[in-house]
Design an enzyme around this catalytic site. Sequence first.
Site, mmCIF file in Angstrom:
data_model
loop_
_atom_site.group_PDB
_atom_site.id
_atom_site.type_symbol
_atom_site.label_atom_id
_atom_site.label_comp_id
_atom_site.label_asym_id
_atom_site.label_seq_id
_atom_site.Cartn_x
_atom_site.Cartn_y
_atom_site.Cartn_z
ATOM 1 N N ASP A 578 0.720 -1.198 0.071
ATOM 2 C CA ASP A 578 -0.143 0.089 0.130
ATOM 3 C C ASP A 578 0.896 1.288 0.118
ATOM 4 O OD1 ASP A 578 -1.806 -2.181 0.101
ATOM 5 O OD2 ASP A 578 -2.962 -0.933 1.630
ATOM 6 N N GLU A 812 -4.333 -6.955 13.221
ATOM 7 C CA GLU A 812 -3.759 -6.755 11.736
ATOM 8 C C GLU A 812 -2.394 -6.379 11.851
ATOM 9 O OE1 GLU A 812 -5.202 -4.217 7.828
ATOM 10 O OE2 GLU A 812 -5.715 -3.409 9.740
#
Length: 842
Positions: A578, A812
Site C-alpha cells: 500500500d 492486523e
Amino acid sequence: MGRQRKRVVAGEAVPLLRKDDKPPAFHRKDKKKKVDIGKVFINISIGLCIFSLAWFFYALHMRSSLAKRVVTPHPSPRVLDANSSSAAVSANRFWGSYRPQVYFGMKTRSSRSIVAGMMWMRQFADMDVNLRHTCEQGDRLQGYGWLMHDGITFGVQEIRDSDFTLTTEFVKRMGGDHGGDWTWRVTAKQHSSAPQAPVLSLMFYTAADTQGSLEAHLEDGKRLASVTGFSKELGNFKITFRKPVTGELSTAKYATYNYLQTVSPGLEKLTDIVKQSLNRRFIYSPPSGEKRHYIAVDTYQPPHQPKPADPRKESDFVVHQVTVQMPFQIEVLFESGSFHRRPNQLVGSVMTQELERRKAEFDSKFEKTFGLEGKGFSQSQVKFGKAALSNMLGGMGYFYGESVVQSVYNEYPLLYPEGALFTAVPSRSFFPRGFLWDEGFHQLLLSKWDPQVTREAVAHWIDLMNMEGWIPREQILGDEARSKVPAEFVVQRNENANPPTLFLALQELIEQLSSKAEEPASRPTLPFLRRLFPRLKTWFDWYNTTQTGPLPNSYRWRGRDKDTNLFLNPKTLTSGLDDYPRASHPSADERHVDLHCWMALSSGIMASIARLLGEPHHDYELTHQVLSDNDLLSDLHWSDQLGAFSDFGNHTQAVSLQQEKVYVPPGQPRHQFPVARLVRSVRRAPKLQYVNALGYVSLFPFLLHILTPDSPKLEHVFRDMRDSNKLWTPYGLRSLSRADPLYMKRNTEHDAPYWRGPIWININYLAVRALHHYSNAEGPHREKAAALYQELRTNIINNVYRQYAETGYVWEQYNDGTGRGQGSHPFTGWSALTVLMMAEQY
C-alpha cells in the site's frame, strides 16, 4: 552507336525494312498524353477513404475484441469440475460455517444456498436496539472467535459481549444425499461482575437466496416450532427450534417467543429487515418478576422508496425469536429429508457425546501436526494456537457472484462472468472477502492442517482467471460481500497485479508430495497440479509480460496512484504494501525489487512443477537462474548510499504535506469557498535515482531466499535488521526504518501510516523463515542467522500471544513502539502464521 528511330507521322506510308534492319522492340508514341490531375486526386482520395474506412472498422473490431478480453474466461478446462463442491461429490464439506461476515451462520457450498444464521439483542438495555448480526468492530465486543474448528465437522466459538458470553457450537452428521444433518447449540452465561442476570433475545433465522422455499410451523399459534423447506441442492429439509433450558438435562425455562415470516430481496438486507420489523408492544412477564415491555420482531413493511424498486427476486425469510433470562442453552436442529436411517436426533446428550469426541480428535490432530506441547508451550499458549488456526478455518467462506472489472479498452466497468470462490478471509469484521496475496499466506498454515483445503482454495482462485491470465486481486462476489466494500474499491482493473503468493502454497504442496508421497493427504496433489498447469503457465506469463520494467529482467508494479497532488507518496496497492515509500513521482522508469524477487521465486516453482509433470521446464529454469543472479540483482537494485536493496525511479525526498492556500476575496464569507486541504509540496525536483527507503521492500532478496548463503549482502541485511534505530523492535521487525523521512508519516490528511512503521506478521514470518533457511545453509553468516532467528521468533510469538491474552484478539498489525495490537480485528488471516513460527514449520 545505336540507331535513331524514325518518327512516324500520321498518313505517311511506313517504309519497308531492309534485310539488315532490326524490328523495333516496341511501338511508342513520342507525343506524351496529357495527365488529368483532377482524376488522379479523386482516385487517391477514394483509395484513402476506402483505406481509412477499412482501418476504422478494423480498429473498431480490434477495440471491441480487446474490450471483451477482460471478461472472457480462460479457454483451458477448469481445475475444478462444475459439481466439485456439491453434496454428491464432497458431502462432508457441503455444509459449513462459510459465512465469515456474520457472528454465527452456515450455508452450503452452492451458488444460491439456503442460509441459516443468528442475531441477538440485549433487552432492557440503555440502547434501544443493540442488534448484533454481522461482524462489526463498532460492536466493541470484548472478544469473539472460534476456539476449536476442524474445517469440516464441528466448531466451538466464544463471543464475549459486555456482561455475558455466548458459546456457539455446531456438529455435523453425515447421512443421505444432501450433506447430512447438523445441530447448533448456543449457551449464554452472565459474567460474574454483572449486577443482575441479563435478559437476551436470540433470533435464529433461515433465508433462501433466489431459489428454494420455506414454510413456518407454529406451536400454540405463536411459537415457531420448526421450518420446513425445499431447494434444488438440499431436497426436503426441516429446521427445529428447541426450547431453552438451564442446562443439558434441565427443564425448560420461562421464555417468550416471536417470529417473522416475510421475504427479502437479498441476503445483505436481512439485518435491516429485522430492525425495521421490531416493535416494543410485547410483554415479558416471568413467574417471579415484574412485567416489562420488550422489543421483538413483529411485521415487516418495506419502506417507501422513491427510487426504482429492487429488481431482484424476493426470497423467503423466516425468523424465530426467543427472549429468556440467563443462564440458558438452546439447540437448533437441521435434518435432511434424504437421511432415512437416522439412528437418533443429534440433540442433548447425543450432541454432547459427539461434540466431545470431535474435540478430542481435534486436540490429538493439532498436537500431531504442530507439536506445541512437545515444544514446551503452556496450556494457555497452546489454546491460543488452536484458536488462531480455528479462526482461519472458521473464516473460510464460499462466495458466488460477479466481479466488476475494467480494462483500458472499456469506457465503463463490466460484469465478470459469475463464479465461485472458496477462500479464507483476512478479517471477518473488516475484510470478509478474498484477497489474492493474502490467500497464499493463509494456505501456508492450512496446507499443514488439511492439504485438500489448500488444493481446493488455490483451484478456485486459478479458475477465476481470464483469457489474458489476469485474476482480479480482490474478489467481491455477490451482493452480501459487495455491501461491505467502499465503492472506490469495487472495480478491479486488469493491468493491476498482486504478489503471486499462491506459489508459496504450491511450493508447500510440492514439498509434502516429495516427503510424504504415500500419505493419503498428498496423493491427489500430482493430478491436481496436472489440471492446474495450463492456467498456471498463463498466469506466470501474464506477470512476466504485463509487469516488466524499463530494463531487461527488471519489473514494475502497475496501478500506482496517479494523483501526485494529494498523496505524500502515491500508493502502490497492487504490491500489497500500500503506502510503503516508492518513487515520489510514478513513472515507467521505475524498478521494484520486491516484484523482481517474487518473479524469481515463481519461475523456480514453475520449473519444479514442470519437471514433476514431465513438461518443458528449461525456459522456467533459465528465467529463475537469471532473476536469481545476485550480480544482476545488485546491478538493478543495490544502493551504495543506503547500503541496502532499493527501488529505483523518478524520486525526491523533499516532499511534505502542507495546507493549501485558498484565496478569499476581501468582504466575502469564508464558508462559501472550498475548505483548505493538505496537499503535497515538492521542494526539490525529482530525478532518476534509488528511492533509498529502508524497510520490508529492502529485505525481499533475503526474505524469498534469492541471496546465496555466502552473499556479502547478507551481512548488511542482518545489521539493518538488528539495529533498533532502523528495523528491530522487541515485538518484531517494523515495516519502515525509524530513520526514514516518511517513517510514521500520514500519506494524506485522511490516511494514517499503514506500512510505514507498524509490525506486520506475514513479513515477519517470511523473515523468521528466511533466518531458519540461512541458519541451516553452509555459509559465513550461518551463526548470525541462527542467533537472529531465535531472538526474532521469540519476540513475535510472545507479543502476539500477550496481546491476544490481554485484548481477546489477534490483530492486523502491531505498534512498533509498544507492541499493542492495532488495525482491524480479529485478523486471523496471515497473523495466524504465528502458529507456524511456534511449531517451527517453514
